[in-house]
Write a protein that holds these residues in place. Structure first.
Motif, PDB file in Angstrom:
ATOM      1  N   SER A  67       3.614   2.407  33.035  1.00 34.66           N
ATOM      2  CA  SER A  67       2.625   1.577  32.326  1.00 34.66           C
ATOM      3  C   SER A  67       1.361   2.392  32.087  1.00 34.66           C
ATOM      4  O   SER A  67       1.236   3.539  32.522  1.00 34.66           O
ATOM      5  N   SER A  68       0.409   1.800  31.407  1.00 41.82           N
ATOM      6  CA  SER A  68      -0.822   2.525  31.054  1.00 41.82           C
ATOM      7  C   SER A  68      -1.637   2.906  32.290  1.00 41.82           C
ATOM      8  O   SER A  68      -2.294   3.935  32.309  1.00 41.82           O
ATOM      9  N   SER A  69      -1.604   2.068  33.321  1.00 39.26           N
ATOM     10  CA  SER A  69      -2.314   2.436  34.549  1.00 39.26           C
ATOM     11  C   SER A  69      -1.555   1.910  35.761  1.00 39.26           C
ATOM     12  O   SER A  69      -1.003   0.825  35.734  1.00 39.26           O
ATOM     13  N   CYS A  70      -1.517   2.717  36.784  1.00 38.36           N
ATOM     14  CA  CYS A  70      -0.858   2.334  38.045  1.00 38.36           C
ATOM     15  C   CYS A  70      -1.898   2.422  39.150  1.00 38.36           C
ATOM     16  O   CYS A  70      -2.203   3.504  39.652  1.00 38.36           O
ATOM     17  N   GLN A  71      -2.448   1.305  39.501  1.00 41.34           N
ATOM     18  CA  GLN A  71      -3.440   1.237  40.563  1.00 41.34           C
ATOM     19  C   GLN A  71      -2.872   0.394  41.699  1.00 41.34           C
ATOM     20  O   GLN A  71      -2.625  -0.786  41.524  1.00 41.34           O
ATOM     21  N   GLY A  72      -2.599   0.987  42.837  1.00 44.75           N
ATOM     22  CA  GLY A  72      -2.050   0.260  43.986  1.00 44.75           C
ATOM     23  C   GLY A  72      -0.662  -0.271  43.664  1.00 44.75           C
ATOM     24  O   GLY A  72       0.240   0.483  43.367  1.00 44.75           O
ATOM     25  N   THR A  73      -0.535  -1.602  43.707  1.00 43.47           N
ATOM     26  CA  THR A  73       0.770  -2.211  43.424  1.00 43.47           C
ATOM     27  C   THR A  73       0.889  -2.662  41.982  1.00 43.47           C
ATOM     28  O   THR A  73       1.913  -3.206  41.595  1.00 43.47           O
ATOM     29  N   HIS A  74      -0.148  -2.442  41.177  1.00 40.89           N
ATOM     30  CA  HIS A  74      -0.116  -2.848  39.766  1.00 40.89           C
ATOM     31  C   HIS A  74       0.499  -1.743  38.930  1.00 40.89           C
ATOM     32  O   HIS A  74       0.339  -0.561  39.206  1.00 40.89           O
TER      33      HIS A  74
END
Length: 153
Positions: A67-74
């Motif tokens: 995806s466009s951004s992977c921050q933590g579990t997102h």
């Protein structure tokens, strides 16, 4: 009419457990579980540090983001490092099992078979199919009928 006594469920279960295959399988599972610990230690103690010389020592840290951004579990993350670690563990396990167990056992069984054949001598076993046996029986019967029965039916 005498009725044959059916074996009880317990007797059937006991016979099932006492078969060689079940015992062999149980031993294989126990040995496999113990062997897994050795392989995991090998991967954690040797393979991961070697990979760590290039990047990180923990293969689980290798991942890619879809995806466009992977921050933590997102975001959508591909944890390809975990797959790589599991693949290395499998390859090491398969290699060790083959070279330390399968190959020596195959060589041992070949030696045992060679000794058995040497003891029996060099007699060859002639394999005859069922059809050939039936044809030989037919020919013998025809030959006997021709001699004793003079071809009469």
């Amino acid at each position: 009419m005498s009725k044959k006594k059916e074996p009880s469920i317990w007797e059937g279960f006991k016979a099932f457990l006492m078969r060689g295959n079940v015992v062999d399988l149980a031993v294989a599972v126990v040995i496999g579980a113990a062997f897994t610990n050795i392989v995991n230690s090998l991967v954690k103690g040797i393979i991961n540090p070697l990979v760590g010389a290039i990047g990180t020592q923990n293969l689980d840290n290798y991942r890619s983001c879809l995806s466009s951004s992977c921050q933590g579990t997102h975001g959508i993350q591909l944890l390809w490092g975990s797959v790589l670690g599991a693949t290395l563990s499998f390859a090491i396990t398969a290699t060790v099992v083959y070279f330390l167990m399968v190959l020596p056992m195959a060589k041992y069984l070949a030696r045992v078979e060679a000794r058995r054949k040497a003891r029996e001598g060099t007699q060859e076993v002639i394999e005859v199919t069922e059809l050939e046996v039936l044809q030989q029986i037919r020919d013998e019967l025809i030959a006997q009928r021709g001699v004793s029965g003079r071809g009469e039916r």
